[in-house]
Design an enzyme around this catalytic site. Structure first.
Site, PDB file in Angstrom:
ATOM      1  N   GLY A 124      -9.661   4.346   3.132  1.00 41.82           N
ATOM      2  CA  GLY A 124      -9.697   5.616   4.249  1.00 41.82           C
ATOM      3  C   GLY A 124      -9.411   6.888   3.750  1.00 41.82           C
ATOM      4  O   GLY A 124      -9.984   7.846   4.201  1.00 41.82           O
ATOM      5  N   LYS A 183       0.728  -1.321  -0.102  1.00 43.25           N
ATOM      6  CA  LYS A 183      -0.055  -0.020  -0.008  1.00 43.25           C
ATOM      7  C   LYS A 183       1.041   1.322   0.047  1.00 43.25           C
ATOM      8  O   LYS A 183       2.075   1.113   0.689  1.00 43.25           O
ATOM      9  CB  LYS A 183      -0.755   0.062   1.273  1.00 43.25           C
ATOM     10  CG  LYS A 183      -1.961  -1.112   1.361  1.00 43.25           C
ATOM     11  CD  LYS A 183      -2.572  -1.123   2.517  1.00 43.25           C
ATOM     12  CE  LYS A 183      -3.958  -1.927   2.377  1.00 43.25           C
ATOM     13  NZ  LYS A 183      -3.555  -3.458   2.240  1.00 43.25           N
ATOM     14  N   HIS A 221      -3.543   1.865   4.841  1.00 44.41           N
ATOM     15  CA  HIS A 221      -2.879   2.822   4.206  1.00 44.41           C
ATOM     16  C   HIS A 221      -2.617   4.129   5.414  1.00 44.41           C
ATOM     17  O   HIS A 221      -1.547   4.575   5.435  1.00 44.41           O
ATOM     18  CB  HIS A 221      -3.895   3.677   3.239  1.00 44.41           C
ATOM     19  CG  HIS A 221      -3.912   3.028   1.979  1.00 44.41           C
ATOM     20  ND1 HIS A 221      -4.720   1.976   1.714  1.00 44.41           N
ATOM     21  CD2 HIS A 221      -2.996   2.747   0.845  1.00 44.41           C
ATOM     22  CE1 HIS A 221      -4.747   1.424   0.578  1.00 44.41           C
ATOM     23  NE2 HIS A 221      -3.645   1.891  -0.017  1.00 44.41           N
ATOM     24  N   SER A 276      -7.333   3.775  -1.561  1.00 47.21           N
ATOM     25  CA  SER A 276      -7.301   3.576  -0.242  1.00 47.21           C
ATOM     26  C   SER A 276      -8.809   3.701   0.168  1.00 47.21           C
ATOM     27  O   SER A 276      -9.530   4.869  -0.263  1.00 47.21           O
ATOM     28  CB  SER A 276      -6.544   4.732   0.385  1.00 47.21           C
ATOM     29  OG  SER A 276      -6.671   4.855   1.928  1.00 47.21           O
TER      30      SER A 276
END
Length: 179
Positions: free
Chosen positions: A150, A80, A107, A148
């Protein structure tokens, strides 16, 4: 029925496509790529803390960054990554950083060490997004894709440009693969 089969095997299909594109099955891809409530909460908390410092753009003047803060810091393998925008609050100088950590579960875990390093300096920081990278130094190749949960999807063109600046001899591509 076919739709549920595809959902169950979407990750397997993704790995096969990636294997064809990159020539091998990545060893780090043994589990489905997911998120968790804890990851979402951690990313939200990180975004909230950074919102208090502001948002930035992207320039090449990095003289305001701490000496041990390179523009690109990525591991070997598949992992990531996040982009981190940084701005000096007084003179307005801006930079974008690429961080990629092999083995980071989420992440936010990739971003956390750099955010912890930058927050005490009173620099404004923001994470505009993330994705995944495969870095193969032996083949001098980097593949960039994904997003991602998030932070959203990073601007992969910025990521590509910054990696090419650090590794001008590399073949760097955006694969537009999703997970």
């Amino acid at each position: 029925r076919l739709g549920s089969c595809f959902r169950l095997h979407k990750y397997t299909i993704f790995r096969c496509c990636l294997r064809r594109r990159l020539g091998s099955t990545p060893a780090s891809m043994t589990e489905p790529l997911t998120t968790s409530n804890e990851d979402q909460a951690g990313a939200a908390a990180m975004k909230q803390a950074m919102a208090q410092t502001g948002k930035t753009g992207n320039t090449s003047d990095t003289s305001f960054l701490p000496a041990n803060c390179p523009i690109v810091d990525i591991d070997e393998g598949i992992f990531k990554y996040v982009l981190i925008d940084v701005e000096h609050p007084k003179n307005g100088k801006k930079a974008t950083l690429v961080r990629g950590t092999y083995g980071a579960p989420y992440h936010k875990d990739v971003a956390a060490p750099t955010i912890a390093q930058l927050m005490p300096t009173n620099l404004k920081v923001n994470i505009p997004g993330g994705g995944r990278i495969q870095h193969d130094s032996g083949e001098e190749k980097v593949a960039i894709w994904g997003f991602s949960y998030g932070f959203g999807q990073a601007d992969h063109e910025i990521t590509k440009r910054l990696i090419q600046e650090k590794y001008p001899q590399y073949h760097v591509e955006i694969t537009d693969e999703e997970y």
